[in-house]
Scaffold this active site. Structure first.
Site, short mmCIF file in Angstrom:
data_model
loop_
_atom_site.label_atom_id
_atom_site.label_comp_id
_atom_site.label_asym_id
_atom_site.label_seq_id
_atom_site.Cartn_x
_atom_site.Cartn_y
_atom_site.Cartn_z
CG ASP A 99 -2.19 0.78 1.06
OD1 ASP A 99 -3.26 0.14 1.05
OD2 ASP A 99 -2.12 2.02 0.91
CG ASP A 114 2.73 5.35 -6.48
OD1 ASP A 114 1.64 4.95 -6.95
OD2 ASP A 114 3.20 6.48 -6.70
CB VAL A 115 -0.49 0.54 -7.99
CG1 VAL A 115 -0.68 -0.43 -6.84
CG2 VAL A 115 -1.52 1.65 -7.98
CB SER A 158 -16.39 -1.05 -9.30
OG SER A 158 -17.57 -0.42 -8.82
CE1 TYR A 213 -13.71 3.65 -8.21
CE2 TYR A 213 -15.86 2.89 -8.97
CZ TYR A 213 -14.73 2.72 -8.17
OH TYR A 213 -14.64 1.62 -7.35
CB SER A 265 -13.51 0.46 2.22
OG SER A 265 -14.04 1.38 1.27
N1 LIG Z 1 -15.77 0.05 -0.96
C1 LIG Z 1 -16.62 -0.05 -1.97
O1 LIG Z 1 -17.84 0.15 -1.78
C2 LIG Z 1 -16.13 -0.42 -3.34
C3 LIG Z 1 -17.07 -0.72 -4.33
C4 LIG Z 1 -16.61 -1.09 -5.60
C5 LIG Z 1 -15.27 -1.18 -5.86
N2 LIG Z 1 -14.36 -0.88 -4.87
C6 LIG Z 1 -12.93 -1.01 -5.20
O2 LIG Z 1 -12.29 -1.78 -4.20
C7 LIG Z 1 -10.90 -1.46 -4.19
C8 LIG Z 1 -10.46 -1.26 -2.75
O3 LIG Z 1 -11.03 -0.08 -2.25
P1 LIG Z 1 -11.62 0.05 -0.76
O4 LIG Z 1 -13.06 0.23 -0.89
O5 LIG Z 1 -11.08 -1.03 0.11
O6 LIG Z 1 -11.04 1.48 -0.36
P2 LIG Z 1 -9.89 1.90 0.68
O7 LIG Z 1 -9.73 3.36 0.47
O8 LIG Z 1 -10.20 1.40 2.03
O9 LIG Z 1 -8.63 1.10 0.15
C9 LIG Z 1 -7.90 1.46 -0.99
C10 LIG Z 1 -6.44 1.34 -0.65
O10 LIG Z 1 -5.68 1.65 -1.82
C11 LIG Z 1 -4.53 2.38 -1.39
N3 LIG Z 1 -3.96 3.15 -2.50
C12 LIG Z 1 -4.44 4.31 -3.04
N4 LIG Z 1 -3.59 4.74 -3.99
C13 LIG Z 1 -2.58 3.84 -4.07
C14 LIG Z 1 -1.42 3.74 -4.85
N5 LIG Z 1 -1.09 4.67 -5.77
N6 LIG Z 1 -0.60 2.68 -4.67
C15 LIG Z 1 -0.90 1.74 -3.74
N7 LIG Z 1 -1.97 1.78 -2.94
C16 LIG Z 1 -2.81 2.83 -3.11
C17 LIG Z 1 -5.04 3.28 -0.26
O11 LIG Z 1 -3.99 3.75 0.57
C18 LIG Z 1 -6.02 2.33 0.45
O12 LIG Z 1 -5.40 1.66 1.53
C19 LIG Z 1 -10.73 -0.24 -5.08
O13 LIG Z 1 -10.22 -0.65 -6.33
C20 LIG Z 1 -12.15 0.28 -5.23
O14 LIG Z 1 -12.32 0.99 -6.43
C21 LIG Z 1 -14.77 -0.49 -3.63
#
Ligand SMILES: NC(=O)c1ccc[n+]([C@@H]2O[C@H](COP(=O)([O-])OP(=O)(O)OC[C@H]3O[C@@H](n4cnc5c(N)ncnc54)[C@H](O)[C@@H]3O)[C@@H](O)[C@H]2O)c1
Length: 269
Positions: free
Chosen positions: A36, A59-60, A139, A152, A187
């Protein structure tokens, strides 16, 4: 794939869904590399799993950063058997033309190029070993877009398409690919969007899914080598409606008398 004793690298491993993946993988006896950009959150998650997990800075958007994270993972656990390209960011709701260029570029860099960078870093090794599994977090918005969320949704449609194509590419080498399509899940991202007023009150009141259940669904998909992972079936009617509209547009060819041909078979499932 039997997951016992295998190693998973999870991007966004410090986040909500990343944490749910980690918990479900730990239940299967896996070793975890939680990668992360936010090391404080990644360390907090990793601490729950003792010696079976490490937090790694990643950093992805940077291939150099991916190479460094891979070296740390290899040093500690050897090969990475399961790659979860899960890191992602949301966007403030706005009509597409009013999304600032830096916001649009960031969403694409993290949500799309980030996934590509992960594949560039690990797919070759898996192909050579003729084993491994890649799980990309798309998503529900990677199947059904809506207005004010175009950047998005566009990024998540890209994840869906890349994953389906990748599945075709890697299947001959015994490497599996799955796509996770979450709906609303607890999240920092979803809670932040809720606080900002981006999610309708009735949706929030209906409740968010807890991330570990998505993780357990991902475990089953890897074990059974399934392509699609739908955790939130309440969206089925919207997906059907969109697909019906697409199919309804398939009428007569634009050029009278044109026959055309189909190339290859349908998408692998
Ligand atoms: N939570 C939801 O309702 C939901 C719904 C659909 C899709 N998603 C997808 O699920 C995935 C996870 O998201 P989440 O909901 O757990 O959110 P979250 O914000 O809790 O987690 C996302 C993580 O990605 C990390 N991150 C951000 N930029 C980064 C980078 N450049 N390099 C490495 N890490 C990085 C952040 O620090 C964070 O810990 C995402 O791809 C999001 O689009 C989430």
């Amino acid at each position: 794939m039997n997951l016992q004793g295998k190693t998973a690298l999870i991007t966004g491993g410090g986040g909500g869904i990343g944490g749910g993946l980690a918990q479900a993988f730990a239940e299967k006896g896996m070793r975890l590399v939680l990668a992360d950009i936010d090391m404080a959150h990644a360390r907090e998650q990793a601490a729950q799993f003792g010696d079976d997990a490490i937090a790694v800075a990643l950093d992805v958007t940077s291939l150099e950063s991916w190479a460094a994270a891979k070296a740390v993972a290899r040093e500690r656990f050897g090969q990475v058997d399961v790659l979860c390209n899960n890191a992602g960011v949301s966007q403030p709701r706005a009509p597409l033309d009013q999304v600032p260029p830096d916001v649009f570029a960031r969403v694409m860099a993290i949500n799309v190029t980030g996934v590509y960078n992960g594949l560039v870093t690990f797919a070759g090794d898996m192909r050579e070993r003729r084993s491994g599994h890649i799980v990309n977090t798309s998503s529900m918005n990677g199947l059904i877009p809506f207005g004010t969320f175009a950047a998005y949704s566009g990024s998540k449609f890209a994840v869906t398409a890349m994953s389906e194509a990748l599945r075709d590419e890697l299947a001959p080498f015994g490497v599996g690919v799955s796509i996770l399509f979450p709906g609303l899940t607890r999240s920092r991202m979803s809670l932040g969007d809720a606080d900002a007023g981006f999610i309708p009150r009735e949706v929030i009141e209906a409740g968010m899914m807890e991330p570990v259940w998505l993780g357990r669904a991902v475990v089953r998909a890897i074990e059974e080598n399934n392509l699609y992972i739908v955790s939130h079936p309440e969206h089925r009617a919207h997906v059907e409606q969109r697909l019906r509209h697409v199919l309804a547009a398939f009428g007569e060819p634009a050029q009278p008398g044109y026959r055309g041909h189909t190339r290859g078979g349908p998408v692998a499932t």
